[in-house]
Design a protein around this motif. Sequence first.
Motif, PDB file in Angstrom:
ATOM      1  N   ASP A  39      30.939  44.461  25.224  1.00  0.00           N
ATOM      2  CA  ASP A  39      30.910  43.324  24.260  1.00  0.00           C
ATOM      3  C   ASP A  39      32.386  43.054  24.070  1.00  0.00           C
ATOM      4  O   ASP A  39      33.044  41.868  24.028  1.00  0.00           O
ATOM      5  CB  ASP A  39      30.646  43.759  22.870  1.00  0.00           C
ATOM      6  N   ARG A  40      33.261  44.101  23.770  1.00  0.00           N
ATOM      7  CA  ARG A  40      34.745  44.036  23.671  1.00  0.00           C
ATOM      8  C   ARG A  40      35.376  43.197  25.143  1.00  0.00           C
ATOM      9  O   ARG A  40      36.361  42.416  25.149  1.00  0.00           O
ATOM     10  CB  ARG A  40      35.438  45.253  23.493  1.00  0.00           C
ATOM     11  N   LEU A  41      34.997  43.964  26.122  1.00  0.00           N
ATOM     12  CA  LEU A  41      35.487  43.563  27.582  1.00  0.00           C
ATOM     13  C   LEU A  41      35.275  42.111  27.914  1.00  0.00           C
ATOM     14  O   LEU A  41      35.912  41.231  28.433  1.00  0.00           O
ATOM     15  CB  LEU A  41      35.063  44.278  28.768  1.00  0.00           C
ATOM     16  N   ASN A  42      33.873  41.690  27.328  1.00  0.00           N
ATOM     17  CA  ASN A  42      33.648  40.155  27.569  1.00  0.00           C
ATOM     18  C   ASN A  42      34.504  39.328  26.625  1.00  0.00           C
ATOM     19  O   ASN A  42      34.812  38.347  27.157  1.00  0.00           O
ATOM     20  CB  ASN A  42      32.077  40.051  27.134  1.00  0.00           C
ATOM     21  N   MET A  43      34.701  39.894  25.480  1.00  0.00           N
ATOM     22  CA  MET A  43      35.837  39.077  24.588  1.00  0.00           C
ATOM     23  C   MET A  43      37.168  38.772  25.263  1.00  0.00           C
ATOM     24  O   MET A  43      37.690  37.807  25.336  1.00  0.00           O
ATOM     25  CB  MET A  43      35.844  39.774  23.398  1.00  0.00           C
ATOM     26  N   ALA A  44      37.570  39.830  26.267  1.00  0.00           N
ATOM     27  CA  ALA A  44      38.966  40.054  26.782  1.00  0.00           C
ATOM     28  C   ALA A  44      39.022  38.858  27.855  1.00  0.00           C
ATOM     29  O   ALA A  44      40.075  38.501  28.104  1.00  0.00           O
ATOM     30  CB  ALA A  44      39.037  41.258  27.256  1.00  0.00           C
ATOM     31  N   THR A  45      37.674  38.663  28.444  1.00  0.00           N
ATOM     32  CA  THR A  45      37.728  37.635  29.574  1.00  0.00           C
ATOM     33  C   THR A  45      38.293  36.396  29.090  1.00  0.00           C
ATOM     34  O   THR A  45      38.501  35.438  30.012  1.00  0.00           O
ATOM     35  CB  THR A  45      36.531  37.539  30.147  1.00  0.00           C
ATOM     36  N   GLU A  46      38.155  36.130  27.723  1.00  0.00           N
ATOM     37  CA  GLU A  46      38.345  34.711  27.354  1.00  0.00           C
ATOM     38  C   GLU A  46      39.900  34.544  27.291  1.00  0.00           C
ATOM     39  O   GLU A  46      40.526  33.280  27.152  1.00  0.00           O
ATOM     40  CB  GLU A  46      37.777  34.559  25.873  1.00  0.00           C
ATOM     41  N   PHE A  47      40.636  35.662  27.476  1.00  0.00           N
ATOM     42  CA  PHE A  47      42.105  35.651  27.214  1.00  0.00           C
ATOM     43  C   PHE A  47      42.794  36.302  28.360  1.00  0.00           C
ATOM     44  O   PHE A  47      44.023  35.891  28.735  1.00  0.00           O
ATOM     45  CB  PHE A  47      42.586  36.568  25.921  1.00  0.00           C
ATOM     46  N   TYR A  48      41.985  37.099  29.380  1.00  0.00           N
ATOM     47  CA  TYR A  48      42.576  37.581  30.710  1.00  0.00           C
ATOM     48  C   TYR A  48      41.832  37.607  31.485  1.00  0.00           C
ATOM     49  O   TYR A  48      40.549  37.898  31.514  1.00  0.00           O
ATOM     50  CB  TYR A  48      43.272  38.998  30.084  1.00  0.00           C
ATOM     51  N   LYS A  49      42.237  37.363  32.888  1.00  0.00           N
ATOM     52  CA  LYS A  49      41.346  37.260  34.177  1.00  0.00           C
ATOM     53  C   LYS A  49      42.017  38.265  35.058  1.00  0.00           C
ATOM     54  O   LYS A  49      43.167  38.429  35.360  1.00  0.00           O
ATOM     55  CB  LYS A  49      41.537  35.855  34.802  1.00  0.00           C
ATOM     56  N   SER A  50      40.965  38.922  35.436  1.00  0.00           N
ATOM     57  CA  SER A  50      41.430  40.237  36.347  1.00  0.00           C
ATOM     58  C   SER A  50      40.264  40.568  37.296  1.00  0.00           C
ATOM     59  O   SER A  50      39.118  40.744  36.749  1.00  0.00           O
ATOM     60  CB  SER A  50      41.868  41.288  35.346  1.00  0.00           C
ATOM     61  N   LYS A  51      40.458  41.012  38.567  1.00  0.00           N
ATOM     62  CA  LYS A  51      39.328  41.492  39.177  1.00  0.00           C
ATOM     63  C   LYS A  51      38.875  42.763  38.977  1.00  0.00           C
ATOM     64  O   LYS A  51      37.760  43.109  39.060  1.00  0.00           O
ATOM     65  CB  LYS A  51      40.043  41.608  40.793  1.00  0.00           C
ATOM     66  N   THR A  52      39.739  43.571  38.356  1.00  0.00           N
ATOM     67  CA  THR A  52      39.468  44.950  37.806  1.00  0.00           C
ATOM     68  C   THR A  52      38.451  44.714  36.852  1.00  0.00           C
ATOM     69  O   THR A  52      37.350  45.414  36.684  1.00  0.00           O
ATOM     70  CB  THR A  52      40.710  45.588  37.246  1.00  0.00           C
ATOM     71  N   LEU A  53      38.868  44.007  35.942  1.00  0.00           N
ATOM     72  CA  LEU A  53      38.027  43.554  34.826  1.00  0.00           C
ATOM     73  C   LEU A  53      36.502  43.122  35.328  1.00  0.00           C
ATOM     74  O   LEU A  53      35.421  43.410  34.790  1.00  0.00           O
ATOM     75  CB  LEU A  53      38.487  42.766  33.769  1.00  0.00           C
ATOM     76  N   ASP A  54      36.707  42.259  36.144  1.00  0.00           N
ATOM     77  CA  ASP A  54      35.390  41.413  36.624  1.00  0.00           C
ATOM     78  C   ASP A  54      34.374  42.677  37.448  1.00  0.00           C
ATOM     79  O   ASP A  54      33.242  42.772  37.271  1.00  0.00           O
ATOM     80  CB  ASP A  54      35.596  40.379  37.630  1.00  0.00           C
ATOM     81  N   LEU A  55      35.251  43.548  37.973  1.00  0.00           N
ATOM     82  CA  LEU A  55      34.304  44.404  38.748  1.00  0.00           C
ATOM     83  C   LEU A  55      33.593  45.413  37.752  1.00  0.00           C
ATOM     84  O   LEU A  55      32.441  45.768  38.128  1.00  0.00           O
ATOM     85  CB  LEU A  55      35.342  45.194  39.601  1.00  0.00           C
ATOM     86  N   TYR A  56      34.333  45.814  36.671  1.00  0.00           N
ATOM     87  CA  TYR A  56      33.805  46.607  35.658  1.00  0.00           C
ATOM     88  C   TYR A  56      32.703  46.018  35.435  1.00  0.00           C
ATOM     89  O   TYR A  56      31.285  46.530  35.122  1.00  0.00           O
ATOM     90  CB  TYR A  56      34.646  47.023  34.530  1.00  0.00           C
ATOM     91  N   LEU A  57      32.590  44.834  34.718  1.00  0.00           N
ATOM     92  CA  LEU A  57      31.281  44.061  34.224  1.00  0.00           C
ATOM     93  C   LEU A  57      30.400  43.743  35.366  1.00  0.00           C
ATOM     94  O   LEU A  57      29.338  43.940  34.984  1.00  0.00           O
ATOM     95  CB  LEU A  57      31.980  42.816  33.714  1.00  0.00           C
ATOM     96  N   GLN A  58      30.799  43.641  36.445  1.00  0.00           N
ATOM     97  CA  GLN A  58      29.739  43.389  37.534  1.00  0.00           C
ATOM     98  C   GLN A  58      28.932  44.634  37.811  1.00  0.00           C
ATOM     99  O   GLN A  58      27.436  44.558  37.922  1.00  0.00           O
ATOM    100  CB  GLN A  58      30.547  43.082  38.845  1.00  0.00           C
TER     101      GLN A  58
END
Length: 567
Positions: A39-58
Motif C-alpha cells: 500500500d505504501r509503495l503504491n502511494m510512492a509511485t504517485e511521486f516517484y517513478k523507478s524500475k526497481t519499485l515497479d519490479l517489486y510491485l510486479q
Amino acid sequence: MNLIIVPLLILKISLVSSIVFSVPHQLASLFKMEEQLVDRLNMATEFYKSKTLDLYLQTCEPRFKQLPAFSDLEQVDESEYLSKVLVDLVGNPIHVYSLMDRLVMQLPVVRKELEEHLGNDNITESIRTLVEEIEMPEEMDFEGVTQALARIQFAYRLDPVQLAGGKIKDTQTEGRLSVKQMMNIAERRLSGAQPMRPAIGKEYALAIEWAEGALTLANEVGDKPMEKVITRFLHKARLEHNNNWNSPVGQRGNYPNEEFFLRRIESSRPLMTSGKELRKEETDFLRNNPENGHLKQGYNIHDFYSLCRGETVIHSHTPRSPMCHLTTKNNPYFFLAPLKLEILSEEPLLHLYHEILTDGEINFMTSRILSKLQAASVQDTSVSNGGGSKVSNERTQSSGWIWDQEDDLLYKLSKKTGKFAEMETTRPEEEMAPGVDWRFVESEAWQMGLYGPGGHYLPHFDAFDINLMPPDVWSTNGLWVGSRIATVMFYLSDLVGGRTAFPKMGLAATPRKGTAVFWYNLLRNGNRDDLSLHGACPTALGIKWVSNKWIREGSQIWKMPCARNDS
C-alpha cells in the motif's frame, strides 16, 4: 486442503534464536506485513517513478492472484484469513521464495531510492516503522528458501520450468519465478558455499538443471542479454561437472546425486545432453546396480527419495496383501470405537492408526504451541555427554514442547496413546496436581513440529547412540528412564509430500490429518534397531504439523518388542 484456524497470536510471536524461513507463522506475519508495505509503495509511485519499485510491485502480483489482500475480501475475519495465508502462501515454496527475494534483495534497494528522492516523508517513515516492528529475514533465510525449492525439485524430480510456471507436482498455483530468480538458484548451487546437506560439495547437476530451465524461459520471453549470461554459466558449470565428476559405478546410494549426473556431459553440439535427459537415464542404473556397502551418510539417498515419491524399492517389508482392519486391542476403552489399523509392516512392526485424533484435539495442540515455536535442532555429536544440540539444514522445521500437566486434554490423550501402543505413557494422576514439578519417566512431553515448504528431516534415529546418551536417561532422583524405545508420530494436517520414509525398511507412511504412525526404535535386547532409521520427506505444498510422543524404555520392562530373527 483442510484449514487449521490460527489465532491472532501469530502476529505477536516472540521467537528466540529462530530462523525466519523455517518458522511458518513468522512467514505468515511477513506476508501480512507486506500487504501494508505494498500500500505504501503504491502511494510512492504517485511521486516517484523507478524500475526497481515497479519490479517489486510486479513480483507481488502472483501472491495477490493466489490470495487477495485482506482488505479486498468480504465476510472473512482476520483469523480465518491468516489460516488461508498459511495454506495458500506460506505453504507454497514459490511464493515463499519470491517473498524472501523481495524482502532481502529488493526492498533495501527500493527503500534507499525512496529515502534519497522523497527524504523522511510520511511514506518512508511508515515503511521504516513497518520493518522495524517485525523480525525481518536475512541472507541466511534467502539461502534457506533457495535450498528448499531446489530440494523439492530434486526429491520429486520436477521440471524447473514447470516450477517456474507455478506447477508443483500435480497442482497448478499462481506462483511464478523469473529468469533471474531461477539463475539465482543455479548460481547458489554451483557456489558450494552452503551445500544442501552434509557430505556433498558443489551441486553441479542441480545448478545445470536450473540454468537450463532459466535458458528455456529466457528463450520464451525473448530475453537475449540473459540468454548470453546463462549460456556462459552453463559452459562453466558443465566443464566443472565433467572435471570433478565421480563415477556412480559401485556407488549406488551415493551417486548420482545433487552434485553429479550418471555420466559426463557430452559437450559437442550434436551429442549434447540436457540435465533432464541425464536424470531420466538414472532409472535403469538404479534398478540394475547393487547397493554400495559404504554409504556416505549411513543411508541410501536413492531409496529415501524414491520412497518420498511413493515408489516401490526392492527390499520393501510391505506385506504381500494390504492389511487394514478394525481392532479393540482387547481393551474396553476401544469397544465402542474400534481402532482403524493399517499394518505397513509386520516385522519390524510399523502400524498406522487412522482417525485417531479429533479436529478439536488438533486445534488445541497447534494453538497451544504457537508462542513456543523455535527453529528445530539436531544432536551435536561433538558434545561428549550427549546433551549438545545445533541448528542444521539436515532438519528444517520449527518445534516446541507441551506437557501433559498443562491441560487435562493432553493427559487424556497421552493415556489413549498408551492404550493403543500398549505401553506405559503417563505419570500417576497425583503428579498432575498444581505445584508438582514437571518431569517425564514413561514418555516425554509432546514435541510439536511444524514444517514449512521444503521442510525436511534427513534420515536419523530417534533412539540415542549408546555412546552419546543424554543426561535425561536418568531422572533427578536416580530412576532409570532409558532411551526412546518407541515413537508415536501424529499427523495434524493434510499436505502434498512430507511422507515419513524408512529407507532400510523400504517403506513410507503418508501423512493424513488425524492419523498416527507407531514403531519401535529398540530391539528386545535394548540395542538400537537399525531398521528404525527414518526421515521426513520434503514438504512440497502446504504446511506439515506433527506431534511426537517418544516412549522411554525404563517403564516398559514387561512390554518390550518381540524378538526378531536378526536381533
